[in-house]
Design a protein around this motif. Structure first.
Motif, PDB file in Angstrom:
ATOM      1  N   THR A  89       1.590  40.988  70.787  1.00  0.00           N
ATOM      2  CA  THR A  89       2.519  41.854  70.063  1.00  0.00           C
ATOM      3  C   THR A  89       2.629  43.143  70.870  1.00  0.00           C
ATOM      4  O   THR A  89       1.725  43.483  71.635  1.00  0.00           O
ATOM      5  N   SER A  90       3.715  43.855  70.659  1.00  0.00           N
ATOM      6  CA  SER A  90       3.952  45.055  71.447  1.00  0.00           C
ATOM      7  C   SER A  90       2.854  46.088  71.216  1.00  0.00           C
ATOM      8  O   SER A  90       2.408  46.758  72.142  1.00  0.00           O
ATOM      9  N   THR A  91       2.406  46.210  69.970  1.00  0.00           N
ATOM     10  CA  THR A  91       1.352  47.188  69.723  1.00  0.00           C
ATOM     11  C   THR A  91       0.297  46.610  68.806  1.00  0.00           C
ATOM     12  O   THR A  91       0.606  45.799  67.925  1.00  0.00           O
ATOM     13  N   PHE A 108      -1.152  43.310  59.472  1.00  0.00           N
ATOM     14  CA  PHE A 108      -2.412  42.844  60.060  1.00  0.00           C
ATOM     15  C   PHE A 108      -2.127  41.945  61.247  1.00  0.00           C
ATOM     16  O   PHE A 108      -1.198  41.135  61.217  1.00  0.00           O
ATOM     17  N   LEU A 109      -2.938  42.084  62.279  1.00  0.00           N
ATOM     18  CA  LEU A 109      -2.812  41.244  63.468  1.00  0.00           C
ATOM     19  C   LEU A 109      -3.416  39.866  63.176  1.00  0.00           C
ATOM     20  O   LEU A 109      -4.139  39.685  62.199  1.00  0.00           O
ATOM     21  N   TYR A 110      -3.127  38.940  64.074  1.00  0.00           N
ATOM     22  CA  TYR A 110      -3.644  37.587  63.917  1.00  0.00           C
ATOM     23  C   TYR A 110      -5.179  37.590  63.887  1.00  0.00           C
ATOM     24  O   TYR A 110      -5.835  38.108  64.796  1.00  0.00           O
ATOM     25  N   ASN A 111      -5.746  37.043  62.821  1.00  0.00           N
ATOM     26  CA  ASN A 111      -7.201  36.967  62.606  1.00  0.00           C
ATOM     27  C   ASN A 111      -7.877  38.299  62.261  1.00  0.00           C
ATOM     28  O   ASN A 111      -9.098  38.347  62.130  1.00  0.00           O
ATOM     29  N   MET A 112      -7.095  39.352  62.102  1.00  0.00           N
ATOM     30  CA  MET A 112      -7.681  40.682  61.902  1.00  0.00           C
ATOM     31  C   MET A 112      -8.523  40.772  60.621  1.00  0.00           C
ATOM     32  O   MET A 112      -9.644  41.276  60.645  1.00  0.00           O
TER      33      MET A 112
END
Lengths: 248, 248
Positions: free
Chosen positions: B165-167, B193-197
């Protein structure tokens, strides 16, 4: 040989019932498989308080088995739970004398039947309670009807016509209905139950609750000793074997 | 065309995750299948607030879809629930204007992570919470650690290294731990939330709870921006997408 009594909980969803059937996944097959692995003995087997149908759950099924092993008590639970699939758990064990028999020594059983009120059935409940949909049964009427079941009766009207037992007389000692959050809970305790008896009583009480039958009808239906007089058997997935009692 | 926003609950156990995958049973495939049947149109599709992994559950996933039909609101829910499998339920629907986008309009999400304390894991919980076994994490230590996550941080250390992701800057607005009966519940709310965050944060808090890490370590681990510094990702079946928020 030592005799071990074990209390077993299971999620009945993915089993073709309790009792062994060739090529089917049953609770008994899984328990006996675990016992045989543990003992490295293909002849060992367990005896349960009774069978339960496909989809029926248990918090407190009771079994016994004879074993030459002398493990410490908490070891039995651990050793078997490691070998069992996660939808069956041994929740307690004790050593008993060889007079004890999971089926013949049982003096009582308690079952629970669960309906859910939620507007839309929760996907998490779909296998664990019977959804009432738009129905809103009148609990007071159900309680009135419940009185007729208390005591010793010939329950021929409330068991599967396939049932072949010497007597269909059973004693129901308690039958209560409770509303709890979004659930309607029936608890029934008695000295024993015929095949489909709890589910047929649950179905009948529901019929009274929604007005299809009157509470007083119960008397006539019990006296008729005719399965056709009682209504539909309630679905298996609302039913739980909660406990089995034994006299000390 | 009308745009419908729907809130969806699902039991993630028997799905290969949310997102469509050829030949796999996914939540999205089942929803789109139901929409296509209802519309008799193979081109209709839904857009979700985001995907969830295999085994992850939802009480409040949000989707939208465009439709030429003009059903009354409660009809949408009924019509789709009849067509959907029982492990997916539409729990709410509303008409929204076409500015609304389930993914891009989302301003926040709340997840729950559930551990269970019971001595033996209940067979009914096996797919719905992570059993703590003999572990008894110290909740006060977990709460101390939780403080370090609140606020706006680069969460590179807490997302799958596959994430593109960009950020990786996200804002966590709330992170609480509560003991309730035999359960330990983590609730986390943030702008995204990011993947698996969430599962990596849950795993890290557990590690602090049982003494493998100190609460103060969280600061260093976040600052490292290195996934290898954070511990194990907690199992998928403890995780629930509870709600998605949108500004009015």
């Amino acid at each position: 040989m030592n005799r071990v009594k074990a209390t077993v909980a299971y999620d009945g969803t993915n089993f073709a019932g309790y009792q062994f059937q060739p090529k089917m996944r049953t609770v008994q097959s899984e328990i006996d498989k675990a016992l045989r692995k543990l003992h490295k003995d293909p002849a060992i087997y367990s005896v349960a308080s009774g069978r339960t149908d496909a989809g029926v759950h248990a918090w407190g099924q009771v079994i016994h088995f004879d074993t030459p092993l002398e493990l410490e008590l908490d070891r039995w639970q651990m050793a078997l739970n490691v070998l069992l699939p996660k939808d069956i758990r041994i929740v307690g064990t004790e050593y008993v004398d060889d007079e004890f028999h999971a089926r013949y020594s049982a003096t009582g059983k308690t079952y629970m039947f669960k309906w859910s009120y939620s507007e839309v059935q929760s996907p998490f409940d779909r296998n664990y309670s019977v959804h009432l949909g738009k129905w809103r049964p009148d609990i007071e009427r159900m309680r009135e009807a419940a009185h007729y079941f208390i005591g010793t009766h010939d329950f021929t009207s409330f068991c599967s016509s396939k049932t072949a037992t010497s007597t269909k007389v059973r004693t129901v000692r308690e039958l209560t209905l409770t509303k709890r959050d979004e659930e309607l809970i029936m608890m029934i305790e008695g000295n024993g139950f015929l095949y489909n008896m709890v589910r047929t009583i649950a179905g009948m009480l529901f019929a009274v609750g929604i007005g299809w039958n009157d509470p007083e009808d119960m008397k006539k239906i019990i006296e008729a000793k005719d399965r056709k007089k009682a209504g539909k058997t309630a679905p298996a997935h609302g039913l739980y074997l909660m406990s089995v009692t034994y006299d000390d």
